[in-house]
Design a protein around this motif. Structure first.
Motif, PDB file in Angstrom:
ATOM      1  N   GLY A  35       0.775  -1.226   0.000  1.00 42.20           N
ATOM      2  CA  GLY A  35       0.000   0.000   0.000  1.00 42.20           C
ATOM      3  C   GLY A  35       0.808   1.278   0.000  1.00 42.20           C
ATOM      4  N   VAL A  36       2.109   1.190   0.229  1.00 42.96           N
ATOM      5  CA  VAL A  36       2.949   2.392   0.252  1.00 42.96           C
ATOM      6  C   VAL A  36       3.138   2.935  -1.160  1.00 42.96           C
ATOM      7  CG1 VAL A  36       5.281   3.263   0.742  1.00 42.96           C
ATOM      8  CG2 VAL A  36       4.162   1.716   2.359  1.00 42.96           C
ATOM      9  N   ALA A  37       2.972   4.249  -1.309  1.00 43.87           N
ATOM     10  CA  ALA A  37       3.198   4.887  -2.605  1.00 43.87           C
ATOM     11  C   ALA A  37       4.698   5.049  -2.848  1.00 43.87           C
ATOM     12  CB  ALA A  37       2.508   6.238  -2.662  1.00 43.87           C
ATOM     13  N   ILE A  38       5.126   4.692  -4.048  1.00 43.35           N
ATOM     14  CA  ILE A  38       6.553   4.804  -4.404  1.00 43.35           C
ATOM     15  C   ILE A  38       6.808   6.109  -5.150  1.00 43.35           C
ATOM     16  CG2 ILE A  38       8.462   3.712  -5.634  1.00 43.35           C
ATOM     17  CD1 ILE A  38       6.916   1.035  -5.255  1.00 43.35           C
ATOM     18  N   PHE A  39       6.005   6.398  -6.156  1.00 45.01           N
ATOM     19  CA  PHE A  39       6.035   7.695  -6.821  1.00 45.01           C
ATOM     20  C   PHE A  39       4.681   7.918  -7.476  1.00 45.01           C
ATOM     21  CE2 PHE A  39       8.293   4.848  -9.896  1.00 45.01           C
ATOM     22  CZ  PHE A  39       7.356   4.835 -10.913  1.00 45.01           C
ATOM     23  N   SER A  40       4.426   9.169  -7.867  1.00 47.81           N
ATOM     24  CA  SER A  40       3.135   9.534  -8.450  1.00 47.81           C
ATOM     25  C   SER A  40       3.308  10.082  -9.852  1.00 47.81           C
ATOM     26  CB  SER A  40       2.426  10.576  -7.580  1.00 47.81           C
ATOM     27  OG  SER A  40       2.173  10.065  -6.290  1.00 47.81           O
TER      28      SER A  40
ATOM     29  N   GLY B 166       8.630  -9.363  -3.792  1.00 43.59           N
ATOM     30  CA  GLY B 166       7.310  -8.751  -3.728  1.00 43.59           C
ATOM     31  C   GLY B 166       6.815  -8.255  -5.078  1.00 43.59           C
ATOM     32  N   TRP B 167       5.736  -7.416  -5.007  1.00 46.02           N
ATOM     33  CA  TRP B 167       5.092  -6.938  -6.238  1.00 46.02           C
ATOM     34  C   TRP B 167       4.780  -5.451  -6.149  1.00 46.02           C
ATOM     35  CZ3 TRP B 167       4.398  -9.971 -10.513  1.00 46.02           C
ATOM     36  CH2 TRP B 167       4.633 -11.338 -10.337  1.00 46.02           C
ATOM     37  N   VAL B 168       4.849  -4.791  -7.310  1.00 48.96           N
ATOM     38  CA  VAL B 168       4.562  -3.364  -7.411  1.00 48.96           C
ATOM     39  C   VAL B 168       3.512  -3.156  -8.497  1.00 48.96           C
ATOM     40  CG1 VAL B 168       5.497  -1.101  -8.065  1.00 48.96           C
ATOM     41  CG2 VAL B 168       6.853  -2.652  -6.615  1.00 48.96           C
ATOM     42  N   GLU B 169       2.499  -2.319  -8.170  1.00 43.99           N
ATOM     43  CA  GLU B 169       1.469  -1.988  -9.158  1.00 43.99           C
ATOM     44  C   GLU B 169       1.824  -0.672  -9.848  1.00 43.99           C
ATOM     45  OE1 GLU B 169      -3.347  -1.015  -9.489  1.00 43.99           O
ATOM     46  OE2 GLU B 169      -2.289  -0.851  -7.549  1.00 43.99           O
ATOM     47  N   ILE B 170       1.775  -0.677 -11.170  1.00 43.72           N
ATOM     48  CA  ILE B 170       1.916   0.546 -11.959  1.00 43.72           C
ATOM     49  C   ILE B 170       0.512   0.915 -12.436  1.00 43.72           C
ATOM     50  CG2 ILE B 170       3.090   1.648 -13.888  1.00 43.72           C
ATOM     51  CD1 ILE B 170       4.993   0.549 -11.770  1.00 43.72           C
ATOM     52  N   PHE B 171       0.067   2.155 -12.138  1.00 47.55           N
ATOM     53  CA  PHE B 171      -1.322   2.497 -12.452  1.00 47.55           C
ATOM     54  C   PHE B 171      -1.429   3.969 -12.847  1.00 47.55           C
ATOM     55  CE2 PHE B 171      -0.688   3.439  -8.012  1.00 47.55           C
ATOM     56  CZ  PHE B 171      -1.393   4.625  -7.809  1.00 47.55           C
ATOM     57  N   SER B 172      -2.581   4.318 -13.396  1.00 48.61           N
ATOM     58  CA  SER B 172      -2.873   5.703 -13.756  1.00 48.61           C
ATOM     59  C   SER B 172      -4.293   6.017 -13.286  1.00 48.61           C
ATOM     60  CB  SER B 172      -2.758   5.896 -15.272  1.00 48.61           C
ATOM     61  OG  SER B 172      -3.096   7.214 -15.639  1.00 48.61           O
ATOM     62  N   MET B 173      -4.504   7.220 -12.753  1.00 51.16           N
ATOM     63  CA  MET B 173      -5.820   7.650 -12.326  1.00 51.16           C
ATOM     64  C   MET B 173      -6.525   8.368 -13.471  1.00 51.16           C
ATOM     65  SD  MET B 173      -6.053   6.477  -9.322  1.00 51.16           S
ATOM     66  CE  MET B 173      -7.658   7.217  -8.969  1.00 51.16           C
ATOM     67  N   GLN B 174      -7.652   7.824 -13.887  1.00 55.50           N
ATOM     68  CA  GLN B 174      -8.477   8.437 -14.929  1.00 55.50           C
ATOM     69  C   GLN B 174      -9.722   8.992 -14.250  1.00 55.50           C
ATOM     70  OE1 GLN B 174      -7.241   8.519 -18.212  1.00 55.50           O
ATOM     71  NE2 GLN B 174      -5.479   7.844 -16.962  1.00 55.50           N
TER      72      GLN B 174
ATOM     73  N   LEU C  96      -1.978  -0.647 -14.987  1.00 53.30           N
ATOM     74  CA  LEU C  96      -1.255  -0.845 -16.248  1.00 53.30           C
ATOM     75  C   LEU C  96      -0.414  -2.110 -16.225  1.00 53.30           C
ATOM     76  CD1 LEU C  96      -0.085   2.846 -16.822  1.00 53.30           C
ATOM     77  CD2 LEU C  96      -2.067   1.681 -17.832  1.00 53.30           C
ATOM     78  N   SER C  97       0.151  -2.436 -15.065  1.00 54.50           N
ATOM     79  CA  SER C  97       0.929  -3.675 -14.960  1.00 54.50           C
ATOM     80  C   SER C  97       1.241  -3.968 -13.511  1.00 54.50           C
ATOM     81  CB  SER C  97       2.241  -3.569 -15.749  1.00 54.50           C
ATOM     82  OG  SER C  97       3.075  -2.578 -15.193  1.00 54.50           O
ATOM     83  N   LEU C  98       1.538  -5.236 -13.248  1.00 54.72           N
ATOM     84  CA  LEU C  98       2.074  -5.674 -11.966  1.00 54.72           C
ATOM     85  C   LEU C  98       3.514  -6.114 -12.216  1.00 54.72           C
ATOM     86  CD1 LEU C  98      -0.851  -7.710 -10.352  1.00 54.72           C
ATOM     87  CD2 LEU C  98       0.143  -5.565  -9.519  1.00 54.72           C
TER      88      LEU C  98
ATOM     89  N   VAL D 130       3.146  -0.191  -3.735  1.00 56.81           N
ATOM     90  CA  VAL D 130       3.477  -1.564  -3.364  1.00 56.81           C
ATOM     91  C   VAL D 130       2.198  -2.397  -3.322  1.00 56.81           C
ATOM     92  CG1 VAL D 130       4.521  -3.037  -1.606  1.00 56.81           C
ATOM     93  CG2 VAL D 130       5.447  -0.733  -2.023  1.00 56.81           C
ATOM     94  N   ALA D 131       2.139  -3.429  -4.125  1.00 57.00           N
ATOM     95  CA  ALA D 131       0.980  -4.328  -4.141  1.00 57.00           C
ATOM     96  C   ALA D 131       1.142  -5.445  -3.125  1.00 57.00           C
ATOM     97  CB  ALA D 131       0.793  -4.917  -5.538  1.00 57.00           C
ATOM     98  N   GLU D 132       2.378  -5.785  -2.835  1.00 57.38           N
ATOM     99  CA  GLU D 132       2.689  -6.829  -1.854  1.00 57.38           C
ATOM    100  C   GLU D 132       4.035  -6.489  -1.252  1.00 57.38           C
ATOM    101  OE1 GLU D 132       4.401 -11.118  -2.569  1.00 57.38           O
ATOM    102  OE2 GLU D 132       2.220 -11.172  -2.876  1.00 57.38           O
ATOM    103  N   ASP D 133       4.190  -6.666   0.075  1.00 51.28           N
ATOM    104  CA  ASP D 133       5.446  -6.290   0.739  1.00 51.28           C
ATOM    105  C   ASP D 133       6.638  -6.604  -0.173  1.00 51.28           C
ATOM    106  OD1 ASP D 133       3.805  -5.694   2.794  1.00 51.28           O
ATOM    107  OD2 ASP D 133       4.588  -7.200   4.187  1.00 51.28           O
TER     108      ASP D 133
END
Length: 390
Positions: A13-18, A32-40, A47-49, A73-76
């Motif tokens: 859940g921690v934000a890495i960058f915006s 672990g896993w990181v989510e790449i996303f965009s706010m529409q 966009l990807s994991l 962060v999607a997963e620690d």
């Protein structure tokens, strides 16, 4: 920043960058896993994991644009931070073509992402040709020049320092370009070496030079030094192809010296040993070029069947006066004599150096003091009308 500083552990859940942030680093996911996303608007579009072994955040580092998406962060996870300076230093070491391709791929991907998220016309792409893509056109030009016979040998005399007689020649490549005039080796050989075109150039130069030198008489008749790239060693066809070329041109193998560099011998010593023995079996000799510029020259002399040492000009600086350079040269001459090797000193440009080398027992030299490289027809004319042939 230490390795520990670059390693970051983050909870889910921690934000890495915006999106829109300035970029000063990229990240490698170690765990672990990181989510790449965009706010529409109010909608979050994934966009990807990105998981272990993947890098993210690199696009903004490559092209200097703001972040085009957000990451959380999607997963620690544990991340390795790659600073912009480090990333660009690594990127700067790749071939210009690959670097330019990467920049253009990033631009097209950014555009495709915007179209996917916001809709609209996919549009078209155009951009100035950079140095990387210019290499493709240069590669084509070199290949076509080989086919048209524009790359030809210029022959530089190798001189007996005691008599000033020409004893042989080194074949050097020149490109007689219709658009840009006579081009020097530095203009085209580095790219040819990287792409493999050097193989065709080497054989074209060897064939033309043999046809020029084989008909020159003398007592003894002059020999020919030919440079060959490491590509021929990888192909494993140097000696067989040389044998075929000797038969085609009528050039005696005993008048041919194959010039090889020390680095070539050190990279693949077993292959080098086999090829050199095969060359010697044809009746040709092997010359070690640029001796004195490598790190393990003595080990090469100890192991490899070498007939001629070509001493690089760096070892001749200072030989005209007492001191270490003169002592090194004196001992090299003695070592070569013990090993039954001939010495050729390269890059001679003044009579004082000639006198010093002669006093030290060096027999042969090469350089602008004696003659610059010349085209085959000019060489043949000079040879026939002068007393340089002994």
């Amino acid at each position: 920043m230490t390795a520990a500083d670059r390693s970051i552990e983050l909870a889910s859940g921690v934000a890495i960058f915006s999106e829109g942030d300035a970029a000063d680093c990229a990240f490698l996911v170690e765990e672990g896993w990181v989510e790449i996303f965009s706010m529409q608007g109010a909608r979050r579009q994934t966009l990807s994991l990105v998981g272990p072994g993947e890098i993210f955040g690199e696009m903004a580092v490559i092209d200097g644009s703001p972040r085009s998406a957000s990451a959380s962060v999607a997963e620690d996870c544990r991340l390795l931070r790659i600073d912009q300076e480090q990333f660009n230093a690594l990127l700067g070491r790749v071939e210009p073509f690959h670097a330019e391709l990467m920049h253009k791929l990033v631009a097209r991907f950014r555009h495709a992402t915007r179209v996917f998220l916001q809709g609209g016309d996919p549009g078209s792409f155009t951009a100035p040709v950079g140095p990387g893509y210019a290499m493709l056109a240069e590669h084509r030009d070199i290949a076509e020049a080989i086919g048209r016979g524009e790359i030809e040998p210029y022959l530089q005399p190798i001189v007996d320092l005691a008599t000033n007689r020409w004893r042989g020649f080194e074949a050097l490549a020149r490109w007689r370009c219709p658009r840009r005039g006579l081009r020097q080796p530095a203009d085209f050989l580095p790219l040819a070496e990287r792409t493999g075109l050097i193989r065709q150039i080497d054989w074209a130069i060897a064939r033309q030079a043999m046809l020029v030198v084989k008909d020159l008489d003398g007592h003894p008749p002059p020999y020919l030094n030919i440079n060959f790239s490491a590509w021929h060693f990888r192909d494993g066809q140097l000696a067989p192809t040389l044998a075929a070329l000797l038969a085609e041109t009528g050039m005696p193998a005993s008048r041919v010296r194959v010039e090889l560099t020390e680095s070539l011998m050190l990279d693949e010593p077993e292959i080098a040993m086999r090829e050199m023995r095969d060359i010697a079996a044809l009746g040709a000799q092997v010359a070690l070029d640029d001796f004195g510029t490598g790190y393990s020259s003595l080990s090469v002399l100890h192991r490899m069947p070498i007939h001629v040492l070509k001493i690089d000009r760096v070892l001749m600086d200072g030989v005209t006066r007492p001191g270490r350079p003169r002592s090194v040269m004196r001992n090299l001459v003695a070592l070569a004599a013990d090993l039954a090797m001939e010495i050729v000193c390269e890059g001679i440009e003044d009579a004082e150096t000639v006198a010093a080398l002669r006093d030290l027992g060096c027999g042969l030299g090469q350089g602008y003091l004696f003659a610059r490289p010349m085209a085959g027809e000019q060489l043949a004319a000079v040879w026939q009308t002068s007393h340089m042939n002994g």
